[in-house]
Design a protein around this motif. Structure first.
Motif, PDB file in Angstrom:
ATOM      1  N   ILE A  53      -7.390  -9.945  -0.110  1.00 31.65           N
ATOM      2  CA  ILE A  53      -8.220 -10.039   1.107  1.00 31.65           C
ATOM      3  C   ILE A  53      -7.551  -9.255   2.231  1.00 31.65           C
ATOM      4  CG2 ILE A  53      -9.060 -11.595   2.910  1.00 31.65           C
ATOM      5  CD1 ILE A  53      -9.449 -13.717   0.729  1.00 31.65           C
ATOM      6  N   ALA A  54      -6.265  -9.507   2.452  1.00 36.52           N
ATOM      7  CA  ALA A  54      -5.536  -8.803   3.513  1.00 36.52           C
ATOM      8  C   ALA A  54      -5.409  -7.314   3.186  1.00 36.52           C
ATOM      9  CB  ALA A  54      -4.154  -9.422   3.690  1.00 36.52           C
ATOM     10  N   TYR A  55      -5.230  -6.998   1.906  1.00 37.51           N
ATOM     11  CA  TYR A  55      -5.117  -5.594   1.496  1.00 37.51           C
ATOM     12  C   TYR A  55      -6.387  -4.832   1.822  1.00 37.51           C
ATOM     13  CZ  TYR A  55      -3.899  -1.551  -1.371  1.00 37.51           C
ATOM     14  OH  TYR A  55      -3.610  -0.283  -1.792  1.00 37.51           O
ATOM     15  N   ARG A  56      -7.524  -5.411   1.512  1.00 41.07           N
ATOM     16  CA  ARG A  56      -8.799  -4.728   1.785  1.00 41.07           C
ATOM     17  C   ARG A  56      -9.100  -4.641   3.270  1.00 41.07           C
ATOM     18  NH1 ARG A  56      -8.806  -1.738  -2.389  1.00 41.07           N
ATOM     19  NH2 ARG A  56      -9.316  -2.728  -4.350  1.00 41.07           N
ATOM     20  N   LYS A  72       0.836  -1.207   0.000  1.00 47.54           N
ATOM     21  CA  LYS A  72       0.000   0.000   0.000  1.00 47.54           C
ATOM     22  C   LYS A  72       0.871   1.258   0.000  1.00 47.54           C
ATOM     23  CE  LYS A  72      -4.169   1.736   2.301  1.00 47.54           C
ATOM     24  NZ  LYS A  72      -4.034   3.152   2.134  1.00 47.54           N
ATOM     25  N   GLU A  73       1.898   1.252   0.829  1.00 45.35           N
ATOM     26  CA  GLU A  73       2.804   2.411   0.888  1.00 45.35           C
ATOM     27  C   GLU A  73       3.501   2.627  -0.454  1.00 45.35           C
ATOM     28  OE1 GLU A  73       5.338   1.291   4.140  1.00 45.35           O
ATOM     29  OE2 GLU A  73       3.839   1.839   5.657  1.00 45.35           O
ATOM     30  N   ARG A  74       3.934   1.551  -1.065  1.00 48.42           N
ATOM     31  CA  ARG A  74       4.638   1.668  -2.346  1.00 48.42           C
ATOM     32  C   ARG A  74       3.708   2.128  -3.451  1.00 48.42           C
ATOM     33  NH1 ARG A  74       8.841  -2.742  -3.657  1.00 48.42           N
ATOM     34  NH2 ARG A  74       9.202  -1.184  -5.236  1.00 48.42           N
ATOM     35  N   LEU A  75       2.470   1.657  -3.453  1.00 52.20           N
ATOM     36  CA  LEU A  75       1.497   2.111  -4.450  1.00 52.20           C
ATOM     37  C   LEU A  75       1.203   3.598  -4.260  1.00 52.20           C
ATOM     38  CD1 LEU A  75      -1.012  -0.893  -4.526  1.00 52.20           C
ATOM     39  CD2 LEU A  75       0.512  -0.178  -6.382  1.00 52.20           C
ATOM     40  N   GLU A  76       1.032   4.017  -3.013  1.00 55.96           N
ATOM     41  CA  GLU A  76       0.734   5.422  -2.728  1.00 55.96           C
ATOM     42  C   GLU A  76       1.885   6.341  -3.109  1.00 55.96           C
ATOM     43  OE1 GLU A  76      -0.421   5.314   1.404  1.00 55.96           O
ATOM     44  OE2 GLU A  76      -2.472   4.692   0.906  1.00 55.96           O
ATOM     45  N   ARG A  77       3.116   5.862  -2.951  1.00 56.15           N
ATOM     46  CA  ARG A  77       4.301   6.659  -3.323  1.00 56.15           C
ATOM     47  C   ARG A  77       4.527   6.677  -4.826  1.00 56.15           C
ATOM     48  NH1 ARG A  77       7.307   4.004   0.972  1.00 56.15           N
ATOM     49  NH2 ARG A  77       8.178   2.635  -0.610  1.00 56.15           N
ATOM     50  N   GLY A  78       3.922   5.730  -5.531  1.00 57.51           N
ATOM     51  CA  GLY A  78       4.134   5.633  -6.971  1.00 57.51           C
ATOM     52  C   GLY A  78       5.460   4.978  -7.328  1.00 57.51           C
ATOM     53  N   ASP A  79       5.948   4.098  -6.437  1.00 55.52           N
ATOM     54  CA  ASP A  79       7.202   3.382  -6.704  1.00 55.52           C
ATOM     55  C   ASP A  79       7.106   2.614  -8.021  1.00 55.52           C
ATOM     56  OD1 ASP A  79       7.997   4.321  -4.260  1.00 55.52           O
ATOM     57  OD2 ASP A  79       8.181   2.351  -3.310  1.00 55.52           O
ATOM     58  N   LYS A  80       8.250   2.447  -8.651  1.00 53.73           N
ATOM     59  CA  LYS A  80       8.293   1.768  -9.943  1.00 53.73           C
ATOM     60  C   LYS A  80       8.540   0.269  -9.749  1.00 53.73           C
ATOM     61  CE  LYS A  80      10.401   2.405 -14.501  1.00 53.73           C
ATOM     62  NZ  LYS A  80       9.211   2.305 -15.276  1.00 53.73           N
ATOM     63  N   PHE A  81       7.594  -0.537 -10.179  1.00 55.46           N
ATOM     64  CA  PHE A  81       7.715  -1.984 -10.186  1.00 55.46           C
ATOM     65  C   PHE A  81       6.640  -2.536 -11.114  1.00 55.46           C
ATOM     66  CE2 PHE A  81       5.050  -0.842  -6.542  1.00 55.46           C
ATOM     67  CZ  PHE A  81       3.934  -1.651  -6.694  1.00 55.46           C
ATOM     68  N   VAL A  82       6.809  -3.772 -11.522  1.00 60.66           N
ATOM     69  CA  VAL A  82       5.795  -4.437 -12.339  1.00 60.66           C
ATOM     70  C   VAL A  82       4.805  -5.059 -11.367  1.00 60.66           C
ATOM     71  CG1 VAL A  82       5.361  -6.244 -14.034  1.00 60.66           C
ATOM     72  CG2 VAL A  82       7.480  -4.910 -14.156  1.00 60.66           C
ATOM     73  N   VAL A  96      11.252 -11.312  -7.961  1.00 63.11           N
ATOM     74  CA  VAL A  96       9.817 -11.554  -7.848  1.00 63.11           C
ATOM     75  C   VAL A  96       9.427 -11.617  -6.372  1.00 63.11           C
ATOM     76  CG1 VAL A  96       7.923 -13.080  -8.508  1.00 63.11           C
ATOM     77  CG2 VAL A  96       9.935 -12.907  -9.975  1.00 63.11           C
ATOM     78  N   ARG A  97       8.346 -10.924  -6.039  1.00 61.11           N
ATOM     79  CA  ARG A  97       7.839 -10.907  -4.663  1.00 61.11           C
ATOM     80  C   ARG A  97       6.348 -11.225  -4.655  1.00 61.11           C
ATOM     81  NH1 ARG A  97       9.757  -5.522  -1.823  1.00 61.11           N
ATOM     82  NH2 ARG A  97       9.659  -6.822   0.028  1.00 61.11           N
ATOM     83  N   ASN A  98       5.935 -12.000  -3.678  1.00 63.61           N
ATOM     84  CA  ASN A  98       4.536 -12.372  -3.498  1.00 63.61           C
ATOM     85  C   ASN A  98       3.920 -11.479  -2.417  1.00 63.61           C
ATOM     86  OD1 ASN A  98       2.104 -13.824  -3.342  1.00 63.61           O
ATOM     87  ND2 ASN A  98       2.948 -15.285  -1.890  1.00 63.61           N
ATOM     88  N   VAL A  99       2.678 -11.035  -2.644  1.00 69.72           N
ATOM     89  CA  VAL A  99       1.962 -10.252  -1.639  1.00 69.72           C
ATOM     90  C   VAL A  99       1.301 -11.225  -0.663  1.00 69.72           C
ATOM     91  CG1 VAL A  99       0.133  -8.581  -1.209  1.00 69.72           C
ATOM     92  CG2 VAL A  99       1.545  -8.373  -3.277  1.00 69.72           C
ATOM     93  N   LEU A 100       1.802 -11.243   0.561  1.00 65.73           N
ATOM     94  CA  LEU A 100       1.273 -12.146   1.577  1.00 65.73           C
ATOM     95  C   LEU A 100      -0.147 -11.746   1.969  1.00 65.73           C
ATOM     96  CD1 LEU A 100       4.494 -12.282   3.770  1.00 65.73           C
ATOM     97  CD2 LEU A 100       3.720 -13.992   2.101  1.00 65.73           C
TER      98      LEU A 100
END
Length: 98
Positions: free
Chosen positions: A93-96, A10-20, A85-89
């Protein structure tokens, strides 16, 4: 690479970090609720790997509903030479729930 928790995502999305950002849920799941990621369902990933070929050297963060499918996608991509490659733990569901 280490997996990522939803708070960090969430923090990285809000900052606009660059990743695929890759969502490996089915299309209907993605249509119901998405975070703006590229949607390639897990079952289609082997056949659509060419869509990620030019992103092989970039960090790829994968998510799904709960973290299981994205974990499998991570293992698959690593077996094909993707090493960032990183998996979102906990998945979406956890994000929401955050």
């Amino acid at each position: 690479m280490e997996d990522i928790n939803v708070k960090e995502l969430k923090e990285r999305l809000e900052r606009g970090d660059k990743f695929v950002f890759l969502d490996v849920r089915e299309e209907w799941e993605y249509d119901d609720d998405n975070l703006g990621a590229i949607n390639i369902p897990l079952g289609e990933l082997p056949h659509r790997l060419d869509e990620l070929e030019d992103k092989k050297d970039q960090e790829i963060i994968i998510h799904c509903r709960s973290g299981a499918r994205s974990g499998n996608a991570k293992k698959f991509l690593e077996s094909k030479g993707y090493d960032k490659v990183r998996n979102v733990l906990g998945g979406i569901i956890a994000y929401r729930d955050l």
